[in-house]
Enzyme design. Structure first.
Site, short mmCIF file in Angstrom:
data_model
loop_
_atom_site.label_atom_id
_atom_site.label_comp_id
_atom_site.label_asym_id
_atom_site.label_seq_id
_atom_site.Cartn_x
_atom_site.Cartn_y
_atom_site.Cartn_z
N PHE A 140 -11.31 -7.25 13.84
CA PHE A 140 -10.22 -7.67 12.96
C PHE A 140 -9.93 -6.58 11.93
O PHE A 140 -10.83 -6.08 11.26
CB PHE A 140 -10.60 -8.98 12.25
CG PHE A 140 -9.54 -9.46 11.30
CD1 PHE A 140 -8.28 -9.84 11.77
CD2 PHE A 140 -9.78 -9.50 9.93
CE1 PHE A 140 -7.30 -10.26 10.89
CE2 PHE A 140 -8.80 -9.92 9.05
CZ PHE A 140 -7.56 -10.30 9.52
N GLN A 141 -8.68 -6.24 11.79
CA GLN A 141 -8.20 -5.21 10.87
C GLN A 141 -8.87 -3.86 11.07
O GLN A 141 -9.12 -3.13 10.13
CB GLN A 141 -8.34 -5.68 9.41
CG GLN A 141 -7.39 -6.84 9.09
CD GLN A 141 -7.26 -7.14 7.61
OE1 GLN A 141 -8.21 -6.95 6.85
NE2 GLN A 141 -6.09 -7.62 7.21
N LYS B 251 -17.65 -0.93 5.77
CA LYS B 251 -18.14 -1.93 4.82
C LYS B 251 -19.65 -1.84 4.60
O LYS B 251 -20.13 -1.98 3.47
CB LYS B 251 -17.77 -3.32 5.35
CG LYS B 251 -18.36 -4.43 4.51
CD LYS B 251 -17.44 -5.60 4.42
CE LYS B 251 -18.13 -6.72 3.65
NZ LYS B 251 -17.29 -7.23 2.58
N MET C 173 24.15 9.66 2.97
CA MET C 173 23.91 10.98 3.55
C MET C 173 24.17 10.96 5.05
O MET C 173 24.80 11.87 5.60
CB MET C 173 22.47 11.42 3.26
CG MET C 173 22.16 12.82 3.70
SD MET C 173 23.25 14.03 2.93
CE MET C 173 22.28 14.54 1.51
N GLU D 284 0.83 -1.22 0.00
CA GLU D 284 0.00 0.00 0.00
C GLU D 284 0.86 1.26 0.00
O GLU D 284 0.45 2.29 -0.55
CB GLU D 284 -0.94 0.02 1.21
CG GLU D 284 -2.14 -0.90 1.07
CD GLU D 284 -1.90 -2.25 1.74
OE1 GLU D 284 -0.74 -2.54 2.10
OE2 GLU D 284 -2.88 -3.01 1.89
#
Lengths: 555, 171
Positions: A113-114, A163, A469, A51
């Protein structure tokens, strides 16, 4: 017509001008993905490997096109993986809309969940965010998200859609594509004060940033520079606003800016700051930045005025409009003395550059050789670190929106996603990514996306085997104690490229460069060029953090 | 730079999450809230916040501008201390064991406060007024012993017929 929430999302995205989305499916966006499947002839979805890559791709797409980039992710880890991408867009003022799924309303707040608090997590890194709790609000929230993202100072917006809202049905009324809110403009009175200061100035210096690109003000700023005979220095975000062959161009200013640009800024008696926020990387010691010079500051965001640097006069408004009007008020002047002084400074700079020359395979040689194969429209993307500064210093940019770089947040791993998004935004034309072995290591899985999309990406790894760097700072300020910056990895990037289905080319010596680069640009698809750079190759000039031009290290 | 307390009147959308957005802005930019009060206005679409902040001119300027950028913030105004009516509200429970109750009620009368609960061992007083008046009473009440107290954030409106106009703080 009666539509489900998921259908409404697709319809409003298309209606608001979106034809490409980046994302990654998951449990709580299944309904949206089902609609993407059914509507694949109307809206193109690019699946990334992670993602984060999708968020950077939407960001890169927005930076390259000027349109709103869209990313879709599922709840929980889908959202948290977007966070770095959203924050990157926030710090660089890029318009993106993130649409995320979430658990059904009745499950919210139960650690389902999630489930994460998506709007809570993203609140400080978005211009605004929404959680949709009634399907009747959904269409207007998505429309508003686009308007917020692209209005004023652009930025990311997140819309969290549980959802059950995706499943619920309601009556959908199509709308037209909504325009950005009208921009505020600065007053005549303010401009006449600006003109007085400018006309009285002997050594004016125009300093412009990403706001100049967002406002599409390049032509107006160039005209102002020519009329005043004022040099133009740029922040990294503004680097592509002014073509490097423009006579008054000085390039990037600040910590790793070009010597001429930073030096001229310190010698100026007036700084005309347009669409900049005076980042600490650009100003160094803020108390000494101003010195005797006066500052005029114009920016679209009122909160930037006097935030980092106190200006003499400042106003919030559209730069394009302000500079166009200012042009009629200022006097045309030769300022020969100032122009001659700039020439002297540039000559000093040339000597410094020549003194740095050695027989090795330097990043500058790689960049120059690559530039022989690109044109003025080629999108150049960077990751973050030494290679980013080398690119900003020596790649020649000619057109706005051709440099995509994480200037504000400094996100290592930005490059692969952004290059994918930028490439797609520009009709899948060849796109260049300069990266380092450190940055590339962070999101190299997106090679899978580039290859599966058959994207013409030329990925140049400035491979010095160290986190260059940070190592440079350790060299200069930490007694060469190289804590955890010497990677000693055994990764073979050529074979890695091949494993992903891309072409890999290795360049170890400067003598191989020309042939290797030619081969790379003769090859279709995604090409990885692994360039062996000496680990002690540092970025110069450098002004240490919080320093001034007095502290500059040139070699 | 000089640190002063300043009073902000803020009109915001009346829906969930707005308080978090406002308080989050203060915490992430490092500004201290002395007190914050929020409640619905005569129009249920909007809430009004009164926020007291201590800071220098830079913070004052930034607070107003950063608040103005929030989508849910509709109007922000710095209320001038000399032409603003500011009130706080307090409930304070005092230990009266070993003291005469009249001592407490007399003090309450002098401070124009109300006794709202009373028993053999304690008295609870409700009091409204400017912050300094509440501070003075708290100081006095310490001689009895404060069992518990709560103090609401300040409420403020400008004197005269005007309402919040929400102009940006001028540079």
């Amino acid at each position: 017509m009666l539509l489900t929430g998921a259908e409404i999302i697709i319809e409003t995205l298309i209606e608001q001008g979106c034809d490409t989305v980046f994302g990654y499916p998951g449990g709580f966006v299944l309904n949206i993905y089902d609609e993407l499947y059914k509507n694949s002839d109307r809206i193109n979805h690019i699946i990334t490997a992670h993602e984060q890559g999708a968020a950077h791709a939407a960001d890169g797409y927005a930076r390259a096109s000027g349109k709103v980039g869209v990313v879709i992710a599922t709840s929980g880890p889908g959202v948290t993986n977007l966070v770095t991408g959203i924050a990157t867009a926030f710090l660089d003022s890029t318009p993106i809309v993130a649409i995320t799924g979430n658990v059904p309303l009745s499950m919210l707040g139960r650690d389902s969940f999630q489930e994460v608090d998506s709007t809570g997590i993203t609140m400080p890194i978005t211009k605004h965010n929404y959680i949709v709790k009634d399907v009747k609000d959904l269409a207007n929230i998505i429309r508003e998200a686009f308007v917020v993202a692209k209005s004023g100072r652009p930025g990311p917006v997140l819309v969290d859609v549980p959802k059950d809202i995706q499943l619920a049905k309601c009556e959908f009324e199509p709308s037209e594509m909504l325009e950005a809110e009208p921009k505020r403009t600065v007053s005549d009175n303010f401009l006449s004060k600006c003109a007085d200061m400018i006309n009285a100035s002997k050594r004016p210096y125009i300093y412009c940033g990403g706001g100049a690109i967002a406002a599409d003000a390049s032509e107006e700023i160039k005209a102002l520079s020519l009329k005043l005979n004022a040099p133009i220095g740029l922040s990294i975000m503004g680097l592509s606003a002014i073509p490097q062959d423009f006579p008054n161009w000085l390039g990037m200013m600040g910590m790793h800016g070009r010597y001429s640009s930073t030096k001229a800024n310190y010698e100026a008696d007036l700084i005309i700051a347009l669409g900049v926020r005076f980042s600490d990387r650009a100003t160094g010691d803020k108390s000494k930045f101003k010195r005797d010079s006066r500052i005029i500051h114009i920016d679209i965001d009122p909160a930037e005025l006097n935030k980092n640097i106190d200006s003499c006069i400042s106003a919030a408004g559209d730069i394009k409009n302000a500079v166009a009007r200012l042009l009629n008020l200022v006097e045309e002047k030769d300022r020969t003395e100032w122009i001659d002084r700039i020439k002297e400074i540039k000559a000093e700079e040339q000597q410094q550059i020549a003194a740095r020359e050695n027989g090795r395979l330097t990043p500058q040689k790689v960049i120059a050789e690559l530039q022989k194969h690109t044109d003025k429209d080629t999108i150049v993307v960077t990751d973050v670190g030494q290679h980013q500064m080398w690119t900003a210093q020596s790649y020649k940019f000619y057109k706005p929106r051709t440099l995509l770089t994480s200037g504000g947040l400094g996100t290592m791993g930005f490059g692969m996603g952004a290059a994918i998004g930028g490439c797609i935004a520009r009709g899948r034309k060849r796109t260049v990514l300069f990266t380092g072995d450190g940055s590339f290591g962070m999101n190299l899985t997106e090679l899978a996306t580039a290859v599966s999309q058959n994207l013409p990406l030329t990925i140049v790894i400035m491979n010095n085997g160290v986190l260059g760097m940070v190592r440079q700072w350790q060299t200069l300020f930490f007694g060469k104690r190289y804590s955890n910056t010497t990677l000693e990895r055994k990764t073979d990037f050529v074979r890695l490229a091949e494993a992903f289905g891309a072409t890999g080319i290795r360049v170890s010596e400067s003598g191989d460069l020309e042939t290797a680069m030619k081969k790379a640009f003769d090859t279709d698809g995604t090409v990885v060029i692994d360039c062996k750079i000496d680990m002690d190759e540092n970025v110069y000039p450098m002004i240490p953090a919080g320093g001034t031009i007095e502290d500059i290290i040139v070699n | 730079m000089r640190q002063d307390q300043f009073i902000l009147g803020v009109i915001v959308s009346n829906h969930f999450g707005v308080l978090t957005r406002v308080s989050g802005l203060f915490s992430r930019r490092g500004y201290n809230i002395d007190s914050l009060n929020v409640s619905e206005t005569e129009d249920p679409k909007f809430s009004r916040m009164t926020i007291l902040v201590t800071g220098d001119d830079y913070i004052k300027n930034q607070v107003v501008k950063q608040l103005s950028k929030l989508r849910d913030v509709k109007r922000v105004e710095l209320l001038p201390a000399d032409s603003t009516v500011l009130r706080e509200h307090m409930l304070i429970k005092l230990d009266t064991k070993g003291h005469s109750v009249t001592e407490v009620t007399e003090a309450a009368n002098i401070f124009r406060a109300k006794v709202i609960d009373f028993n053999a061992d304690s008295v609870t007083i409700e009091m409204t007024g400017e912050s300094s008046k509440l501070d003075a009473f708290i100081n006095y009440a310490k001689t009895f012993g404060i069992i518990e107290m709560c103090r609401a954030g300040a409420l403020a409106v400008k004197r005269g017929p005007g309402a919040l106009n929400g102009e940006y703080f001028e540079d």
